[in-house]
Design a protein around this motif. Structure first.
Motif, short mmCIF file in Angstrom:
data_model
loop_
_atom_site.label_atom_id
_atom_site.label_comp_id
_atom_site.label_asym_id
_atom_site.label_seq_id
_atom_site.Cartn_x
_atom_site.Cartn_y
_atom_site.Cartn_z
N ALA A 226 0.82 -1.22 0.00
CA ALA A 226 0.00 0.00 0.00
C ALA A 226 0.85 1.26 0.00
O ALA A 226 0.46 2.29 -0.55
CB ALA A 226 -0.91 0.00 1.23
N ARG A 227 2.04 1.18 0.64
CA ARG A 227 2.93 2.35 0.71
C ARG A 227 4.35 1.89 0.44
O ARG A 227 5.13 1.64 1.37
CB ARG A 227 2.83 3.01 2.08
CG ARG A 227 3.67 4.29 2.23
CD ARG A 227 3.65 4.79 3.66
NE ARG A 227 2.37 5.31 4.04
CZ ARG A 227 1.96 6.56 3.83
NH1 ARG A 227 2.77 7.41 3.24
NH2 ARG A 227 0.77 6.95 4.21
N PRO A 228 4.73 1.74 -0.84
CA PRO A 228 6.11 1.34 -1.15
C PRO A 228 7.09 2.33 -0.53
O PRO A 228 6.98 3.54 -0.74
CB PRO A 228 6.15 1.38 -2.68
CG PRO A 228 4.72 1.23 -3.10
CD PRO A 228 3.91 1.92 -2.06
N THR A 229 8.04 1.82 0.25
CA THR A 229 8.96 2.68 0.99
C THR A 229 10.39 2.19 0.82
O THR A 229 10.74 1.12 1.33
CB THR A 229 8.61 2.68 2.50
OG1 THR A 229 7.23 3.00 2.66
CG2 THR A 229 9.46 3.68 3.26
N PRO A 230 11.24 2.93 0.10
CA PRO A 230 12.63 2.51 -0.07
C PRO A 230 13.36 2.47 1.28
O PRO A 230 13.14 3.33 2.14
CB PRO A 230 13.22 3.60 -0.98
CG PRO A 230 12.04 4.29 -1.60
CD PRO A 230 10.94 4.19 -0.59
N ASP A 231 14.20 1.48 1.45
CA ASP A 231 15.06 1.40 2.64
C ASP A 231 14.26 1.47 3.94
O ASP A 231 14.65 2.14 4.89
CB ASP A 231 16.12 2.51 2.61
CG ASP A 231 17.29 2.20 3.53
OD1 ASP A 231 17.53 1.01 3.80
OD2 ASP A 231 17.96 3.14 3.98
N HIS A 232 13.13 0.78 3.99
CA HIS A 232 12.25 0.85 5.17
C HIS A 232 12.83 0.12 6.37
O HIS A 232 12.57 0.48 7.51
CB HIS A 232 10.90 0.24 4.84
CG HIS A 232 11.01 -1.13 4.24
ND1 HIS A 232 11.24 -2.24 5.00
CD2 HIS A 232 10.95 -1.54 2.95
CE1 HIS A 232 11.30 -3.31 4.21
NE2 HIS A 232 11.14 -2.91 2.96
N ARG A 233 13.61 -0.94 6.14
CA ARG A 233 14.27 -1.71 7.20
C ARG A 233 13.29 -2.21 8.27
O ARG A 233 13.58 -2.13 9.48
CB ARG A 233 15.39 -0.91 7.84
CG ARG A 233 16.40 -0.42 6.81
CD ARG A 233 17.68 0.05 7.43
NE ARG A 233 18.50 0.72 6.42
CZ ARG A 233 19.79 0.95 6.55
NH1 ARG A 233 20.43 0.55 7.61
NH2 ARG A 233 20.46 1.58 5.59
N LEU A 234 12.15 -2.69 7.88
CA LEU A 234 11.23 -3.30 8.83
C LEU A 234 11.92 -4.50 9.48
O LEU A 234 12.55 -5.30 8.81
CB LEU A 234 9.95 -3.75 8.12
CG LEU A 234 9.12 -2.65 7.46
CD1 LEU A 234 7.94 -3.25 6.72
CD2 LEU A 234 8.63 -1.64 8.49
N ARG A 235 11.79 -4.60 10.79
CA ARG A 235 12.50 -5.64 11.53
C ARG A 235 11.52 -6.62 12.19
O ARG A 235 10.41 -6.25 12.54
CB ARG A 235 13.35 -5.01 12.64
CG ARG A 235 14.56 -4.30 12.15
CD ARG A 235 15.23 -3.44 13.21
NE ARG A 235 15.51 -4.11 14.46
CZ ARG A 235 16.29 -3.60 15.41
NH1 ARG A 235 16.88 -2.43 15.21
NH2 ARG A 235 16.51 -4.25 16.53
#
Length: 413
Positions: A388-397
């Motif tokens: 829904a919200r493409p996010t570069p370098d989001h680094r979800l952990r």
């Protein structure tokens, strides 16, 4: 180019060269030169040096001992006797204040029986005021001969007048005595809260062990740690970390009070440490950060407070509990508890809401998930949120990820 311009250019080049030669030939002053060591620089070439120079609070040179001694003038030369030197370690999952509080309270880690813990509680009761809460942490029933959860009767015998609250080693279960049960108004009729479990005997009476969200039924009656105690606790925790070469931690689940305490210690120059703090996702603190608006929430944390000793740029969420307390959410029942698949402590809708807020406001998401069902849930949430919200370098952990379904493993990439 005119003749004058050529002469000026030549003069400029010679001047720069002269300054460079003078700088290289003149020994530079440093506070300390560490020699005779194996210094692992962790650069791309895995360089191992034998000398290191420090000026103020900065490393200014790393290289061979002969080279550094030739071009540096040190106020102090320290021979490390061939010892290993490493960059400061970063522990990526810590509860710093909790570590400090354990230094102020009863440490029952490493005990191998309930009777050993009872002896430690008895000693603490003798030193405590009547009615004062006895706090502790570190028990693990898997280290005992019986492997079974303990009961309040063991603590009742040694502490008949002081409420006792002992956290399990993983922080996902608490063991209390009868005085604490009474203080919290816990009876046979008290229901299990969502995402929590009260361990009961065959007659349905509480045994004194509370798992995950059920811990709050008793924990809310604990007197809060005072500001003075919290400050002392953080100091003890930092010193404990530094003893092992840990110079920075990711502190998982802080609130506004802890953030302000960090700032106070930094402002008074009493914090030789760095913290990357994750706000507790279900707290008012997270709401406050989001309510400030996207730009304010992003601008403040990104800079870093106190020469980058404090960063508040992430949020901590929970999907399930822990394995040892049988709260980790599994796809199949526990082998030794066939009616139990663990607990989910946060709804998918709530998880998705916070992940969306974090992505919109430039915060990293760090989610506790231990069981295969818990990991599957948060992978689904992350996947949908990023779609829904493409996010570069989001680094979800995902924190821990101890038990995984095989087909979920490739999804982490």
């Amino acid at each position: 180019m005119s003749v004058q311009a050529k002469y000026f250019l030549l003069f400029l080049v010679l001047t720069i060269l002269g300054v460079y030669v003078f700088y290289r030939l003149t020994p530079q002053s440093v506070d300390a030169l560490y020699v005779n060591a194996r210094i692992y620089t962790m650069d791309r070439a895995n360089t191992v040096a034998d000398a290191l120079a420090v000026r103020g609070d900065r490393i200014v040179a790393v290289g061979s001992q002969a080279e550094l001694q030739q071009r540096l003038r040190a106020k102090q030369v320290i021979d490390l006797g061939g010892k290993t030197v490493l960059p400061g370690f970063i522990d990526a999952h810590v509860h710093l204040l909790s570590l400090g509080v354990t230094k102020l309270t009863l440490d029952v880690a490493g005990t191998n029986s309930v009777s050993q813990i009872a002896d430690l509680v008895r000693e603490r009761v003798v030193k405590s005021e009547p009615g004062q809460w006895i706090r502790g942490r570190g028990w693990d029933q898997n280290d005992w001969p019986s492997k079974h959860f303990p009961t309040h009767e063991v603590l009742d015998h040694v502490s008949p007048n002081n409420p006792v609250y002992l956290l399990r080693i993983d922080g996902h279960a608490a063991w209390v005595n009868k005085v604490a049960l009474n203080a919290a108004g816990i009876t046979k009729d008290t229901p299990d809260p969502p995402g929590g479990k009260i361990i009961r005997d065959v007659r349905g009476h509480p045994t004194g062990v509370f798992v995950d969200n059920a811990m709050e039924l008793v924990r809310k009656f604990l007197p809060p740690v005072s500001d003075k105690e919290a400050e002392e606790a953080l100091g003890l925790a930092v010193q404990e970390c530094l003893r092992y070469g840990i110079t920075c931690v990711h502190d998982m689940g802080v609130d506004a009070k802890e953030i302000e305490l960090y700032k106070h210690l930094i402002d008074t120059d009493e914090f030789p440490f760095r913290v990357y703090a994750a706000i507790e996702g279900s707290s008012e603190t997270w709401s406050q950060y989001i309510d400030r608006g996207t730009e304010v929430a992003k601008r403040g944390p990104i800079v870093g407070y106190g020469n980058n000793r404090l960063w508040v740029r992430s949020v901590k969420l929970y999907v399930d509990g822990a394995l040892g307390s049988r709260g980790a959410a599994l796809l199949d029942p526990y082998d030794d508890d066939p009616t139990n698949r663990g607990l989910t402590v946060t709804s998918e809708a709530s998880l998705r809401k916070t992940v969306d807020e974090a992505l919109a406001n430039g915060f990293q998401v760090c989610t506790h998930a231990i069981g295969d069902r818990g990991n599957n849930i948060i992978l689904n949430v992350y996947e949908a949120a990023l779609k829904a919200r493409p996010t570069p370098d989001h680094r979800l952990r995902i924190e821990h990820a101890q038990v995984l379904a095989l087909n979920d493993i490739p999804r982490f990439k």
